[in-house]
Design an enzyme around this catalytic site. Structure first.
Site, PDB file in Angstrom:
ATOM      1  N   GLU A 150      -3.322 -37.182   3.705  1.00 29.60           N
ATOM      2  CA  GLU A 150      -2.421 -36.513   4.653  1.00 29.60           C
ATOM      3  C   GLU A 150      -1.206 -37.390   4.903  1.00 29.60           C
ATOM      4  O   GLU A 150      -1.282 -38.392   5.604  1.00 29.60           O
ATOM      5  CB  GLU A 150      -3.174 -36.218   5.959  1.00 29.60           C
ATOM      6  N   GLU A 183      -4.496 -44.612   6.902  1.00 25.16           N
ATOM      7  CA  GLU A 183      -4.856 -43.291   7.441  1.00 25.16           C
ATOM      8  C   GLU A 183      -4.391 -42.158   6.535  1.00 25.16           C
ATOM      9  O   GLU A 183      -4.974 -41.073   6.536  1.00 25.16           O
ATOM     10  CB  GLU A 183      -4.258 -43.098   8.841  1.00 25.16           C
ATOM     11  N   GLU A 218     -17.917 -37.008  10.861  1.00 24.38           N
ATOM     12  CA  GLU A 218     -16.846 -37.661  10.104  1.00 24.38           C
ATOM     13  C   GLU A 218     -17.359 -38.986   9.596  1.00 24.38           C
ATOM     14  O   GLU A 218     -17.987 -39.740  10.348  1.00 24.38           O
ATOM     15  CB  GLU A 218     -15.659 -38.022  11.027  1.00 24.38           C
ATOM     16  N   LYS A 260       0.168 -38.833   8.483  1.00 26.51           N
ATOM     17  CA  LYS A 260      -0.609 -39.734   9.338  1.00 26.51           C
ATOM     18  C   LYS A 260       0.200 -41.015   9.544  1.00 26.51           C
ATOM     19  O   LYS A 260       1.000 -41.396   8.679  1.00 26.51           O
ATOM     20  CB  LYS A 260      -1.951 -40.040   8.681  1.00 26.51           C
TER      21      LYS A 260
END
Ligand SMILES: *[C@@H]1O[C@H](CO)[C@@H](O)[C@H](O)[C@H]1NC(C)=O
Ligand SMILES: *[C@@H]1O[C@H](CO)[C@@H](O)[C@H](O)[C@H]1NC(C)=O
Ligand SMILES: *[C@@H]1O[C@H](CO)[C@@H](O)[C@H](O)[C@H]1NC(C)=O
Ligand SMILES: *[C@@H]1O[C@H](CO)[C@@H](O)[C@H](O)[C@H]1NC(C)=O
Ligand SMILES: *[C@@H]1O[C@H](CO)[C@@H](O)[C@H](O)[C@H]1NC(C)=O
Ligand SMILES: *[C@@H]1O[C@H](CO)[C@@H](O)[C@H](O)[C@H]1NC(C)=O
Length: 427
Positions: free
Chosen positions: A311, A319, A257, A314
Site C-alpha cells: 500500500e 509499512e 492480523e 502508508k
C-alpha cells in the site's frame, strides 16, 4: 501425459501430510486499501476467487464497492466499523441503522461473516473509545439478531499491547485490565477473541531466527515445562495464559492480523524479502499443520495475513511493504507451504509465475514479544521461481493412501523422485 509432467502434478504433497490440509485451512488476507494504485475491487475479487486459495478477507471499512465485488464469490468478508464511527453505535437504534445501511444491502449475497468493531482500541489510551467498545459490540450483536441474522459474529481485534508488559515466558502473560467482561461477551455470543500478533514488532537482534521460524535455540518456559521454537506460538500462548487467568480459555482465538514487511529502510532490523518469505511461509504451514501451540495443542486458528497488497500511501517504507501482491496482482514472493512445493506458489490454484521484489501495505501494531524456544524445522525461504509450470491440486476428499498410490505409480515409471523425497534437493 508424459511421466515428467505427471510427477509435477504430485510433487507438492509428497511425503508431507500437512500439505493436503492446504485445501481446508482457513487462511485469509487483510485487504487494506491505503494506496492510489490498486486494481478495482471487482478485479481483486475475481483474482482471489479464480487464482488463489484465499477464501476469506478482512477489510478496514464497509466500502460498498468492495462488498458488491465479493457478492456471489463465497469468499467470507470481515468488515470493520472505523474507530471514529463506533461509539454512537453503543445505542441500539444507531446500531440498527448501521446494520440497515452497511450489512443488509449486501448480505447474504456477500458472505459477510464478521464485524470488527474498531481496531486495537483497548491498547489505546482513549478512554471514550474504550468505554464504548463493548457496549457497541453488544448493540451490534442485538441489532443483527433483531434483523434475524445469526451468522455474523461481532468482535474487535486487539494488539498484544493488551498484555501487561512482560519479558518472561508465555505462561506469565496477563491482561492489563479486566478483560473478563469482553471474554464473557465472546463466550455468550460464541464469537472469537481477535488478536494481532506481530513477532516482527517483538524482534531483537538475537531473536530474528526465533521470530521467523528458523532454527534457533528456543525458549524454555520453566513454569509449564514447555519449549518454544517460535515467537508466534509464544505470543499466542501469552494471550492464552492471560485468558486462562480470567477463566475464559475456552473462547476461540482468531489471528486477525499478522505479517512481515518485505522491504523497508536500509538499516531496519529484520526487514527483508527473505524474512518475509520465511515468516509468512512458515506461519501458514504452522497454522495449517493443525499442531497448535504448546499450551493449545491441536488447535487451529483462522489466520489473516497482513496484507493482500503493498500500500503505497502508508507512512513508512516498511509499512508500505507488507503485501503478498503488488498492485498489478503479481506476487511479491512465493509463500512456501510444503517442502516440495517450491514449484507451487501456495496461493495459486494452478499456475506459477511469481516474481520477486518488494511490494505492499501494512498496519501498525505493537506487540510484546515473549520469548519462546527450541529448534524448529527449517522451511527454506524461497526466492520466487519463474518457471510458469502447471500442476494440479488433489481433490479435498482424496485420501493419503490414494495420493501415495498415484505418487508410487509416477515414481516407479522411470521418473527420478529423489529430489522430492526426504533429504532430497530443496529447489
Ligand atoms: C424475524 O423472524 C421472525 C420470526 O420468523 C419474524 O416474525 C420477524 O418479522 C423477522 N424480522 C425481520 C426483521 O425480518
Ligand atoms: C523460572 O525462571 C525465573 C527466571 O528465569 C525465576 O525467577 C523463577 O523462579 C523460575 N521459576 C521456577 C518455577 O523455577
Ligand atoms: C525442553 O527442553 C529441555 C532442554 O532442552 C528438555 O530438558 C525438556 O525435556 C524439554 N521439554 C519438553 C516438554 O519438550
Ligand atoms: C493431538 O493430536 C495428536 C495426534 O492426533 C494426539 O496424539 C494427541 O493426543 C492430541 N493432543 C490433544 C491434547 O488433544
Ligand atoms: C488455471 O490458470 C489458467 C491461466 O491462468 C486459467 O485460465 C484457468 O482458468 C485456471 N484454472 C483454474 C481451475 O483455476
Ligand atoms: C470425491 O469427490 C468427487 C466429487 O467431488 C467424487 O466424484 C468422488 O467419487 C469422491 N471420491 C471419493 C474417494 O470419495
Amino acid at each position: 501425459m508424459e511421466p515428467k509432467k505427471l510427477l509435477l502434478l504430485f510433487l507438492f504433497f509428497l511425503f508431507h501430510s500437512a500439505c493436503h490440509v492446504i485445501l481446508t485451512a482457513a487462511i485469509g488476507v487483510n485487504y487494506g486499501t491505503v494506496a492510489d494504485n490498486l486494481p478495482p475491487p471487482s478485479q481483486v475479487a475475481t483474482f482471489l476467487k479464480t487464482k488463489t486459495t484465499i477464501d476469506r478477507v478482512k477489510i478496514f471499512d464497509t466500502n460498498p464497492d468492495v462488498l458488491r465485488a465479493f457478492a456471489n464469490t463465497g469468499i467470507a468478508v470481515t468488515v470493520t466499523v472505523g474507530n471514529g464511527d463506533f461509539p454512537p453505535l453503543a445505542k441500539l437504534p444507531a446500531a440498527q441503522s448501521w446494520v440497515a445501511d452497511n450489512i443488509l444491502p449486501f448480505y447474504p449475497r456477500t458472505n459477510i461473516n464478521r464485524i470488527a468493531v474498531g481496531n486495537e482500541i483497548l491498547a489505546t489510551s482513549d478512554k471514550d473509545l474504550i468505554a464504548h467498545l463493548l457496549p457497541a459490540m453488544k448493540a451490534l450483536h442485538s441489532a443483527l439478531n433483531l434483523a434475524n441474522i445469526t451468522a455474523i459474529q461481532v468482535s474487535t481485534p486487539h494488539s498484544l499491547g493488551i498484555l501487561a508488559p512482560n519479558t518472561g515466558p508465555p505462561s506469565q502473560g496477563q491482561f492489563r485490565t479486566g478483560y473478563d467482561k469482553i471474554l464473557e461477551y465472546h463466550r455468550q455470543t460464541k464469537s472469537p477473541f481477535l488478536v494481532n500478533p506481530y513477532p516482527f514488532f517483538g524482534l531483537s537482534p538475537d531473536t530474528l531466527n526465533y521470530a521467523t521460524f528458523r532454527p534457533n535455540g528456543g525458549v524454555f518456559d520453566n513454569a509449564t515445562g514447555m519449549n518454544y521454537t517460535n515467537m508466534f506460538d509464544a505470543q499466542m500462548d501469552a494471550v492464552f495464559s492471560a485468558m486462562k487467568k480470567v477463566g475464559h480459555e475456552d473462547v476461540d482465538l482468531v489471528v486477525a492480523e499478522t505479517g512481515w514487511p518485505s522491504a523497508g529502510d536500509p538499516n531496519q532490523l529484520g526487514v527483508s524479502l527473505e524474512n518475509a518469505v520465511s515468516y509468512n511461509g512458515n506461519l501458514i504451514r504452522h497454522v495449517r499443520s493443525g499442531k497448535g501451540t504448546p499450551l493449545m495443542p491441536n488447535r487451529t486458528f483462522e489466520t489473516y495475513i497482513f496484507a493482500l497488497f503493498n500500500e503505497n500511501l502508508k507512512p513508512t517504507l516498511s509499512e508500505q511493504n507488507y503485501g503478498l501482491f503488488k498492485p498489478d496482482l503479481d506476487p511479491v514472493y512465493d509463500v512456501v507451504l510444503c517442502v516440495s512445493d517450491t514449484l507451487r506458489p501456495s496461493f495459486f490454484k494452478n499456475e506459477s509465475g511469481p516474481t520477486s521484489g518488494p511490494a505492499s501495505g501494512s498496519s501498525a501494531s505493537t506487540a510484546t514479544g515473549p520469548a519462546a524456544m527450541g529448534p524448529t524445522r527449517d522451511v527454506v525461504a524461497q526466492p520466487p521461481s519463474s518457471t510458469g509450470k502447471r500442476w494440479c491440486v488433489p481433490k479435498p476428499n482424496a485420501t493419503e493412501a490414494t495420493l501415495q498410490k498415484n505418487i508410487d505409480y509416477v515414481c516407479s515409471s522411470g521418473v527420478d523422485c529423489k529430489p522430492i523425497q526426504n533429504g532430497g534437493l530443496h529447489l
